[in-house]
Design an enzyme around this catalytic site. Structure first.
Site, PDB file in Angstrom:
ATOM      1  N   LYS A  43      47.745  60.736  13.170  1.00 41.04           N
ATOM      2  CA  LYS A  43      46.732  61.033  12.172  1.00 41.04           C
ATOM      3  C   LYS A  43      47.387  61.798  11.034  1.00 41.04           C
ATOM      4  O   LYS A  43      48.275  62.623  11.265  1.00 41.04           O
ATOM      5  CB  LYS A  43      45.598  61.871  12.772  1.00 41.04           C
ATOM      6  N   HIS A  49      45.727  66.749   8.182  1.00 38.85           N
ATOM      7  CA  HIS A  49      44.456  67.138   7.569  1.00 38.85           C
ATOM      8  C   HIS A  49      44.592  68.504   6.907  1.00 38.85           C
ATOM      9  O   HIS A  49      45.330  69.369   7.376  1.00 38.85           O
ATOM     10  CB  HIS A  49      43.358  67.177   8.640  1.00 38.85           C
ATOM     11  N   HIS A  56      44.595  71.846   8.712  1.00 41.50           N
ATOM     12  CA  HIS A  56      45.772  72.420   9.369  1.00 41.50           C
ATOM     13  C   HIS A  56      46.564  73.337   8.436  1.00 41.50           C
ATOM     14  O   HIS A  56      47.530  73.965   8.865  1.00 41.50           O
ATOM     15  CB  HIS A  56      46.705  71.304   9.858  1.00 41.50           C
TER      16      HIS A  56
END
Length: 572
Positions: free
Chosen positions: A136, A139, A142
């Site tokens: 992934k 984001h 984070h």
């Protein structure tokens, strides 16, 4: 340096009170600078003196009584009283020479060997931070974990701890079953090589939507995960491919942020060890069986299962929490660390179980640094999902600001300069308040060149660095303190006296806002001094003394910026 003056004060006070100087030093504090009035350098609140020697109801009387028994000397030029405190002013010539020489000699270690930090444990600290989910894109959620963890690791290293920087990846679970099953239908190897995380994200979105409606797809995902857990070569090969590509992409983002790790770990490593952990917990009599058959760790004080955390399903399968606990215990066996700090959003349950387990071993070595959410971080294109978008946006906006500014200087790599300024802006905006608080991010506010921003710190450092081109005798350590009689120098020297106290408080609470506030104050003092202390046109002795003073500001400013995770710029 501040600790030398604290000791001189403590030794004199100790003779009056009959206490060891070491007992008094932690209670002697540098006074915060008052820009509009002259102030003493240190104060000792009489009610804070160990041993209860003073009546708490008579603060002023106690302070005056103690002050009357103290004498000025070659170090202490003035003794007075404040509200319940005895105040001390240091000989200006001695103060100037001692601090500027100390900063010049110590460089990056200035303030880190203070007596205030002498009792700081300097063992092995393991810091877990960032921890994105494999396959992934990184984001923006984070971001806080990454920069806070990096700051804590930097700070611990600076005070002499050995630090292991750990990135514990979410690289196991049903999401990989979905990706494995969906890649054959929606995936494209060419797109995967061109933009790995973006393509995996697209595949995941499509297969997740399909699995919600199609039971066959859901079963295919479960079958793939089962093959993966059983070590099927084809499934394992595809999972390894996704994992390696993800780490390569994450490394690019970490490089932009100036963040590094000593070890990448992940849930996958602990799938088999989880069962061993359950046996260990059972042997310690920590496990209990809940009413629905789940195996849990009882976290209640009364032992009545009013608070618990599930570590094994009723069908005997483990959960990710079990793998996380296995990881924590494995780290202890591998590193024998003195403390482990989690800088992760959702680790409270792990921390509670770890604390319960370590208590059986007579240890208390786990800490969870909590932090809030960021709101309003948007690009011109709309809502931001990925951190790369935020970094690109910060760089783009700073490039535009630099192009529009008449004071910007030409740099070899404008994009890199804009990147470092933008990252400084992001970090300072994040670190200005308590970590636990949510905050609303505002681009225009974060990227201002004035005010308490990362751009301001970078600009101040670059301007101080540019003065070094005028310094022809920088190797000469001796200087005439009489050339530094300006009030702006005195205020800045007083601010230097607080540096080790700020580091001590920042380390104790693991809150970067104290250091940010200190650096902003130093930056504003530097601006005042820059306007009043001219170098060009001054005599060689005056120019040398002033440049040594300005370089001392630059050194301390750069030290603090690096602790925060900011790369100081020499030109912008």
């Amino acid at each position: 340096m501040a600790c030398l003056f604290r000791r001189a004060i403590a030794e004199q006070v100790s003779q009056v009170l009959g206490l060891p100087p070491e007992k008094l030093i932690p209670h002697i504090h540098a006074i915060q600078v008052h820009r509009k009035q002259d102030s003493p350098d240190f104060q000792l609140y009489v009610n804070s003196v160990p041993g209860g020697q003073f009546n708490a109801a008579c603060q002023m009387e106690n302070a005056q009584k103690l002050a009357s028994k103290l004498a000025e000397n070659s170090v202490i030029s003035q003794i007075g009283t404040g509200r319940g405190s005895v105040t001390f002013r240091i000989n200006r010539d001695l103060l100037t020479k001692t601090i500027l020489r100390k900063i010049n000699q110590d460089g990056s270690s200035y303030g880190m060997n203070s007596e205030l930090l002498s009792n700081t444990p300097r063992g092995l600290t393991l810091v877990e931070y960032s921890s994105p989910n494999i396959a992934k894109k990184f984001h923006v959620g984070h971001l806080r974990s990454t920069i806070i963890g990096n700051f804590i690791a930097n700070l611990k290293e600076a005070v002499g701890c050995k630090v292991v920087r750990m990135n514990y990846l979410g690289d196991w679970g049903f999401q990989f079953g979905l990706l494995g099953a969906g890649f054959s239908k929606y995936g494209c190897e060419e797109k995967l090589r061109a933009n790995p995380l973006q393509h995996l994200f697209e595949v995941y979105v499509k297969v997740s939507a399909t699995a919600e409606k199609d039971e066959d797809m859901k079963r295919s995902a479960q079958d793939f995960m089962q093959r993966l857990e059983n070590g099927h070569p084809q499934a394992l090969s595809l999972w390894t491919h996704f994992r390696d590509l993800s780490i390569e992409e994450y490394a690019k983002v970490y490089k932009r942020l100036g963040v590094q790790f000593d070890e990448y770990s992940g849930e996958s490593f602990y799938t088999e060890k989880a069962q061993d952990i359950l046996k260990l917990l059972k042997s310690k009599e920590i496990l209990k069986t809940a009413g629905d058959g789940k195996i849990v760790v009882d976290l209640s004080e009364q032992g009545d299962l009013s608070t618990y955390s599930t570590v094994m399903r009723s069908d005997g399968t483990s959960l990710y929490i079990t793998r996380d606990l296995a990881a924590a215990i494995d780290r202890m066996e591998k590193y024998n660390f003195d403390e482990m700090i989690y800088v992760i959003k959702v680790k409270k349950h792990i921390l509670n179980i770890c604390l319960k387990f370590w208590r059986f071993l007579g240890k208390n070595i786990c800490q969870h640094v909590k932090f809030g959410r960021v709101q309003g971080m948007q690009t011109r294109r709309g809502d931001v999902i990925f951190l790369e978008d935020v970094l690109d946006e910060a760089r783009s906006r700073m490039l535009q600001n630099m192009a529009n500014s008449e004071t910007s200087k030409k740099t070899e790599d404008p994009a890199d300069t804009a990147e470092k300024i933008g990252i400084a802006a992001l970090i300072i905006q994040d670190f200005k308040g308590p970590l636990l608080s949510d905050y609303k991010f505002q681009w225009d506010q974060a990227l201002q060149s004035s005010g308490d921003t990362g751009v301001f710190l970078q600009y101040t450092h670059a301007r101080l660095h540019s003065l070094l081109n005028l310094w022809e005798t920088r190797e000469k350590e001796e200087f005439d303190a009489n050339c530094l009689q300006d009030p702006s120098v005195s205020s800045t020297l007083q601010h230097f006296l607080r540096y080790d106290e700020v580091i001590h408080k920042t380390l104790k609470e693991l809150q970067p806002r104290y250091l940010v506030s200190y650096l902003m104050g130093l930056g504003h003092l530097a601006n005042v001094a820059h306007h009043s202390l001219h170098v060009k046109g001054s005599s060689p002795d005056v120019a040398h003394a002033r440049l040594l003073f300005f370089n001392s500001i630059r050194v301390v400013l750069a030290n603090g910026m690096r602790l925060l995770g900011i790369t100081p710029l020499d030109k912008m």
